[in-house]
Design a protein around this motif. Structure first.
Motif, mmCIF file in Angstrom:
data_model
loop_
_atom_site.group_PDB
_atom_site.id
_atom_site.type_symbol
_atom_site.label_atom_id
_atom_site.label_comp_id
_atom_site.label_asym_id
_atom_site.label_seq_id
_atom_site.Cartn_x
_atom_site.Cartn_y
_atom_site.Cartn_z
ATOM 1 N N TYR A 158 0.828 -1.208 0.000
ATOM 2 C CA TYR A 158 0.000 0.000 0.000
ATOM 3 C C TYR A 158 0.865 1.261 0.000
ATOM 4 C CZ TYR A 158 -4.152 2.746 1.323
ATOM 5 O OH TYR A 158 -5.183 3.638 1.362
ATOM 6 N N ARG B 8 2.590 1.647 -3.393
ATOM 7 C CA ARG B 8 1.617 2.129 -4.373
ATOM 8 C C ARG B 8 1.316 3.610 -4.147
ATOM 9 N NH1 ARG B 8 -2.275 -0.429 -7.936
ATOM 10 N NH2 ARG B 8 -0.641 -1.984 -7.829
ATOM 11 N N ARG C 158 -4.849 8.342 2.270
ATOM 12 C CA ARG C 158 -4.301 6.980 2.208
ATOM 13 C C ARG C 158 -3.302 6.751 3.347
ATOM 14 N NH1 ARG C 158 -4.395 3.858 -2.652
ATOM 15 N NH2 ARG C 158 -2.335 3.063 -2.112
ATOM 16 N N ASN D 74 -7.347 -3.703 0.754
ATOM 17 C CA ASN D 74 -7.051 -3.792 -0.670
ATOM 18 C C ASN D 74 -5.810 -2.958 -0.964
ATOM 19 O OD1 ASN D 74 -7.093 -4.186 -3.401
ATOM 20 N ND2 ASN D 74 -9.019 -3.106 -3.762
ATOM 21 N N ARG E 76 -3.691 -2.860 -3.302
ATOM 22 C CA ARG E 76 -3.380 -2.515 -4.700
ATOM 23 C C ARG E 76 -4.351 -1.489 -5.290
ATOM 24 N NH1 ARG E 76 1.167 -4.920 -6.211
ATOM 25 N NH2 ARG E 76 1.544 -6.941 -5.279
ATOM 26 N N THR E 77 -5.242 -0.942 -4.481
ATOM 27 C CA THR E 77 -6.194 0.031 -4.983
ATOM 28 C C THR E 77 -5.528 1.378 -5.261
ATOM 29 O OG1 THR E 77 -8.326 1.085 -4.578
ATOM 30 C CG2 THR E 77 -6.888 0.815 -2.681
ATOM 31 N N LEU E 78 -6.124 2.132 -6.157
ATOM 32 C CA LEU E 78 -5.643 3.469 -6.449
ATOM 33 C C LEU E 78 -6.332 4.513 -5.581
ATOM 34 C CD1 LEU E 78 -5.335 3.362 -10.331
ATOM 35 C CD2 LEU E 78 -3.522 3.160 -8.639
#
Length: 132
Positions: free
Chosen positions: A61, A64, A110, A126, A128-130
């Protein structure tokens, strides 16, 4: 000892919570401008080492989150400069600036979400979420 093995019960345990430290570094970026680079390097290093299951999702996370910030900064700044210089369209340049500011808000949200889950010792649902 705390009931939840991932949840810190003392301040010193909180400082040993590696995903929490990365979150603090990401939030410090708003004041320093560069500490997120230290945070992402630590995330890559910690991910390659021995981790608990819940920590691994945090590293994904955080990694990302960093790359969302870099991509957004690059697109917003180059687009805004190009539009302002080539098209001389100030309104469009302002739109690029507003998009970058929206990304900064997303990054802060985030990071705070990751910080809350790190304190609780919970995995990211999650990684890998944007979005969130």
């Amino acid at each position: 000892m705390s009931e939840n093995p991932g949840r810190p019960s003392t301040f010193s345990e909180l400082l040993a919570n590696r995903p929490f430290i990365i979150s603090v570094l990401y939030l410090a970026t708003y004041f320093t401008g560069f500490s997120c680079v230290v945070g992402v390097v630590l995330a890559y290093l910690f991910k390659s080492g021995q981790t608990e299951d819940w920590e691994e999702s945090h590293y994904d996370y955080h990694i990302r989150t960093f790359w969302i910030l870099v991509a957004s900064a690059f697109a917003s700044l180059t687009g805004g400069i190009a539009v302002a210089a080539l098209a001389e369209n100030v309104a469009l340049a302002v739109i690029f600036a507003l998009l970058f500011m929206a990304t900064l808000i997303l990054i802060a949200a985030r990071t705070v979400l990751a910080m809350i889950n790190a304190v609780r010792g919970k995995a990211m649902t999650n990684p890998r979420t944007l979005l969130l």
